[in-house]
Design a protein around this motif. Sequence first.
Motif, PDB file in Angstrom:
ATOM      1  N   VAL A   1       4.929  10.575 -31.755  1.00 18.95           N
ATOM      2  CA  VAL A   1       4.372  11.512 -32.731  1.00 18.95           C
ATOM      3  C   VAL A   1       5.462  11.992 -33.683  1.00 18.95           C
ATOM      4  CG1 VAL A   1       3.327  13.797 -32.995  1.00 18.95           C
ATOM      5  CG2 VAL A   1       2.448  12.219 -31.275  1.00 18.95           C
ATOM      6  N   GLU A   2       6.666  12.186 -33.165  1.00 21.65           N
ATOM      7  CA  GLU A   2       7.773  12.567 -34.049  1.00 21.65           C
ATOM      8  C   GLU A   2       8.018  11.482 -35.095  1.00 21.65           C
ATOM      9  OE1 GLU A   2      10.774  14.613 -35.860  1.00 21.65           O
ATOM     10  OE2 GLU A   2       9.296  15.311 -34.407  1.00 21.65           O
ATOM     11  N   PHE A   3       7.995  10.215 -34.662  1.00 22.36           N
ATOM     12  CA  PHE A   3       8.152   9.107 -35.611  1.00 22.36           C
ATOM     13  C   PHE A   3       7.006   9.102 -36.617  1.00 22.36           C
ATOM     14  CE2 PHE A   3       7.434   4.688 -36.902  1.00 22.36           C
ATOM     15  CZ  PHE A   3       8.697   4.343 -37.363  1.00 22.36           C
ATOM     16  N   LEU A   4       5.798   9.348 -36.146  1.00 17.05           N
ATOM     17  CA  LEU A   4       4.624   9.404 -37.016  1.00 17.05           C
ATOM     18  C   LEU A   4       4.781  10.499 -38.070  1.00 17.05           C
ATOM     19  CD1 LEU A   4       0.949   9.196 -35.783  1.00 17.05           C
ATOM     20  CD2 LEU A   4       1.636  11.032 -37.319  1.00 17.05           C
ATOM     21  N   PHE A   5       5.229  11.681 -37.643  1.00 17.62           N
ATOM     22  CA  PHE A   5       5.438  12.780 -38.589  1.00 17.62           C
ATOM     23  C   PHE A   5       6.502  12.413 -39.630  1.00 17.62           C
ATOM     24  CE2 PHE A   5       3.929  16.441 -35.609  1.00 17.62           C
ATOM     25  CZ  PHE A   5       2.627  16.176 -35.967  1.00 17.62           C
ATOM     26  N   ARG A   6       7.567  11.762 -39.194  1.00 14.72           N
ATOM     27  CA  ARG A   6       8.630  11.377 -40.131  1.00 14.72           C
ATOM     28  C   ARG A   6       8.116  10.360 -41.146  1.00 14.72           C
ATOM     29  NH1 ARG A   6      13.804  12.095 -38.840  1.00 14.72           N
ATOM     30  NH2 ARG A   6      14.246  13.406 -37.055  1.00 14.72           N
ATOM     31  N   LEU A   7       7.355   9.407 -40.642  1.00 11.30           N
ATOM     32  CA  LEU A   7       6.790   8.382 -41.515  1.00 11.30           C
ATOM     33  C   LEU A   7       5.845   9.020 -42.531  1.00 11.30           C
ATOM     34  CD1 LEU A   7       6.614   5.351 -42.098  1.00 11.30           C
ATOM     35  CD2 LEU A   7       4.840   5.180 -40.347  1.00 11.30           C
ATOM     36  N   GLY A   8       4.967   9.876 -42.064  1.00  7.16           N
ATOM     37  CA  GLY A   8       4.025  10.537 -42.956  1.00  7.16           C
ATOM     38  C   GLY A   8       4.708  11.438 -43.963  1.00  7.16           C
ATOM     39  N   SER A   9       5.744  12.158 -43.523  1.00  5.12           N
ATOM     40  CA  SER A   9       6.473  13.039 -44.438  1.00  5.12           C
ATOM     41  C   SER A   9       7.173  12.241 -45.525  1.00  5.12           C
ATOM     42  CB  SER A   9       7.492  13.877 -43.661  1.00  5.12           C
ATOM     43  OG  SER A   9       6.852  14.739 -42.759  1.00  5.12           O
TER      44      SER A   9
ATOM     45  N   PRO B  47      -0.288  14.658 -46.871  1.00  6.40           N
ATOM     46  CA  PRO B  47      -0.585  16.060 -46.536  1.00  6.40           C
ATOM     47  C   PRO B  47      -0.609  16.250 -45.024  1.00  6.40           C
ATOM     48  CG  PRO B  47      -2.571  14.913 -47.254  1.00  6.40           C
ATOM     49  CD  PRO B  47      -1.434  13.972 -47.513  1.00  6.40           C
ATOM     50  N   SER B  48      -0.306  17.453 -44.572  1.00  2.00           N
ATOM     51  CA  SER B  48      -0.250  17.735 -43.135  1.00  2.00           C
ATOM     52  C   SER B  48      -1.546  17.390 -42.404  1.00  2.00           C
ATOM     53  CB  SER B  48       0.114  19.203 -42.905  1.00  2.00           C
ATOM     54  OG  SER B  48       1.429  19.458 -43.311  1.00  2.00           O
ATOM     55  N   PRO B  49      -2.742  17.726 -42.950  1.00  2.00           N
ATOM     56  CA  PRO B  49      -3.972  17.375 -42.218  1.00  2.00           C
ATOM     57  C   PRO B  49      -4.096  15.886 -41.918  1.00  2.00           C
ATOM     58  CG  PRO B  49      -4.464  18.965 -43.947  1.00  2.00           C
ATOM     59  CD  PRO B  49      -3.040  18.542 -44.151  1.00  2.00           C
ATOM     60  N   ALA B  50      -3.624  15.043 -42.826  1.00  4.08           N
ATOM     61  CA  ALA B  50      -3.681  13.599 -42.590  1.00  4.08           C
ATOM     62  C   ALA B  50      -2.791  13.216 -41.419  1.00  4.08           C
ATOM     63  CB  ALA B  50      -3.277  12.842 -43.847  1.00  4.08           C
ATOM     64  N   MET B  51      -1.624  13.839 -41.331  1.00  6.71           N
ATOM     65  CA  MET B  51      -0.714  13.526 -40.226  1.00  6.71           C
ATOM     66  C   MET B  51      -1.270  14.034 -38.900  1.00  6.71           C
ATOM     67  SD  MET B  51       3.138  13.927 -41.770  1.00  6.71           S
ATOM     68  CE  MET B  51       2.902  15.335 -42.850  1.00  6.71           C
ATOM     69  N   PHE B  52      -1.955  15.173 -38.925  1.00  4.06           N
ATOM     70  CA  PHE B  52      -2.544  15.681 -37.694  1.00  4.06           C
ATOM     71  C   PHE B  52      -3.668  14.758 -37.216  1.00  4.06           C
ATOM     72  CE2 PHE B  52      -1.406  20.056 -39.582  1.00  4.06           C
ATOM     73  CZ  PHE B  52      -0.091  19.910 -39.168  1.00  4.06           C
ATOM     74  N   THR B  53      -4.430  14.236 -38.151  1.00  6.56           N
ATOM     75  CA  THR B  53      -5.473  13.266 -37.801  1.00  6.56           C
ATOM     76  C   THR B  53      -4.859  12.024 -37.179  1.00  6.56           C
ATOM     77  OG1 THR B  53      -6.996  14.024 -39.523  1.00  6.56           O
ATOM     78  CG2 THR B  53      -7.284  11.771 -38.734  1.00  6.56           C
ATOM     79  N   ALA B  54      -3.797  11.512 -37.795  1.00  8.90           N
ATOM     80  CA  ALA B  54      -3.125  10.320 -37.282  1.00  8.90           C
ATOM     81  C   ALA B  54      -2.551  10.580 -35.888  1.00  8.90           C
ATOM     82  CB  ALA B  54      -2.020   9.891 -38.242  1.00  8.90           C
ATOM     83  N   ALA B  55      -1.989  11.756 -35.681  1.00  5.62           N
ATOM     84  CA  ALA B  55      -1.413  12.083 -34.374  1.00  5.62           C
ATOM     85  C   ALA B  55      -2.496  12.140 -33.292  1.00  5.62           C
ATOM     86  CB  ALA B  55      -0.668  13.412 -34.441  1.00  5.62           C
TER      87      ALA B  55
ATOM     88  N   THR C  10      -4.349   7.063 -44.310  1.00  4.80           N
ATOM     89  CA  THR C  10      -4.236   7.073 -45.777  1.00  4.80           C
ATOM     90  C   THR C  10      -5.532   6.592 -46.424  1.00  4.80           C
ATOM     91  OG1 THR C  10      -3.345   4.808 -45.921  1.00  4.80           O
ATOM     92  CG2 THR C  10      -1.752   6.605 -45.654  1.00  4.80           C
ATOM     93  N   LYS C  11      -6.332   5.844 -45.661  1.00  4.59           N
ATOM     94  CA  LYS C  11      -7.609   5.364 -46.195  1.00  4.59           C
ATOM     95  C   LYS C  11      -8.756   6.324 -45.895  1.00  4.59           C
ATOM     96  CE  LYS C  11      -6.862   1.319 -44.125  1.00  4.59           C
ATOM     97  NZ  LYS C  11      -7.056  -0.086 -43.672  1.00  4.59           N
ATOM     98  N   THR C  12      -8.768   6.898 -44.708  1.00  6.72           N
ATOM     99  CA  THR C  12      -9.880   7.782 -44.348  1.00  6.72           C
ATOM    100  C   THR C  12      -9.721   9.191 -44.903  1.00  6.72           C
ATOM    101  OG1 THR C  12      -8.840   8.468 -42.259  1.00  6.72           O
ATOM    102  CG2 THR C  12     -10.222   6.492 -42.214  1.00  6.72           C
ATOM    103  N   GLU C  13      -8.483   9.620 -45.135  1.00  2.00           N
ATOM    104  CA  GLU C  13      -8.243  10.983 -45.626  1.00  2.00           C
ATOM    105  C   GLU C  13      -8.032  11.023 -47.143  1.00  2.00           C
ATOM    106  OE1 GLU C  13      -8.252  13.828 -43.495  1.00  2.00           O
ATOM    107  OE2 GLU C  13      -9.174  12.266 -42.255  1.00  2.00           O
ATOM    108  N   GLU C  14      -8.316   9.931 -47.814  1.00  3.00           N
ATOM    109  CA  GLU C  14      -8.242   9.855 -49.275  1.00  3.00           C
ATOM    110  C   GLU C  14      -6.866  10.239 -49.817  1.00  3.00           C
ATOM    111  OE1 GLU C  14     -11.442  12.148 -50.876  1.00  3.00           O
ATOM    112  OE2 GLU C  14     -12.999  10.870 -50.022  1.00  3.00           O
TER     113      GLU C  14
END
Length: 346
Positions: free
Chosen positions: A32-40, A45-53, A82-86
Amino acid sequence: MHPQWFFPVSALRETPSTCTLDKELYDRSRGVEFLFRLGSSLGLPSPAMFTAATWFHRFYMRYSMDEFHRQDVAAACIFLTTKTEECGRKLRDVARVCRAKVTGVDISQIPPESKEVESCQATILLTEEVLLEALCFDFVVDSPHAELVDLFDSRESDILMQEYAWSLAHDSYRTPMCVLYSPRVIATTCYVLAQRIFDGPNSTPLDSRIAVAAPSSSLPTPPSHKPPSPDASRYAIEHLTLNENELTHVSEALSIFLEFYSAQDVRSAHPYLAAIVSVHPPVSTNRPGLYTTTPTDRGGNDTNSLALSGDASGRTPCSSHGGHTPATTAQDGRLLQEEGQRLDLS
């Protein structure tokens, strides 16, 4: 949210992964830390990263960490969101950033048309296919942050306490809490724990704050550097109208949070994290512990994500409301994997 996405705590001991539960939880946190870094880095946006997590944790309830590397799954979750959260990003851009994070090389040094980027794109697409199957094409995710916003808007509270709660909600994704409890329960857990940290070490204990019956205001309370506010903690429970079963879940979630932080090296982290370690968990919780060892007990030179910094504020991902979540510095997180190509930046 469909009930198929909520599991009993005992289900964590029966996932397809063959490693120990402690190792799996540790690797989930790193993933999840890697996911947050990638998304950042992609500016999501934060909601997209929370969905991915959330998808990341759902995936590993049905597939093994032995077969699917956490960084590949994290990248697939980010690309799908990135596709589902527009908030669309090109696959090549996701692959370049992922490659940069994995190898520890600046993205400007990664040619868009390189074989490594093409291989990364193929891996993301293949993993995404399995991810879609694991999710049953159910992309709906609710976040505890929305419940916290409702709580903050409906009752005036100290901005520092709000930042504590917001940061705790971020860190909840570093645990499997999102597949154990509803967003209402997680939001209440973050709110109550944040209020306890804000009130100080001699304030009302957690058991009293989450009791089915509210504690009497006439009872004496120990002295504290801040006035006790049991009513503030009770507000989340009363506003969200939690029933007795949900309060039991809040007690469990509080214990998981405290176990998680106690298993980390929080000495160099944001000051409020160190204060969490001294909080006594609810005595009403009766279940085996999940987090039982510290990072050094697991071998290697892995550095805990909570004790590290990644931007000027020392926390990531950035939040639009109050606090941010602790991050990892690249130089502290580099541990070559056995395949020789991955740097363990998560």
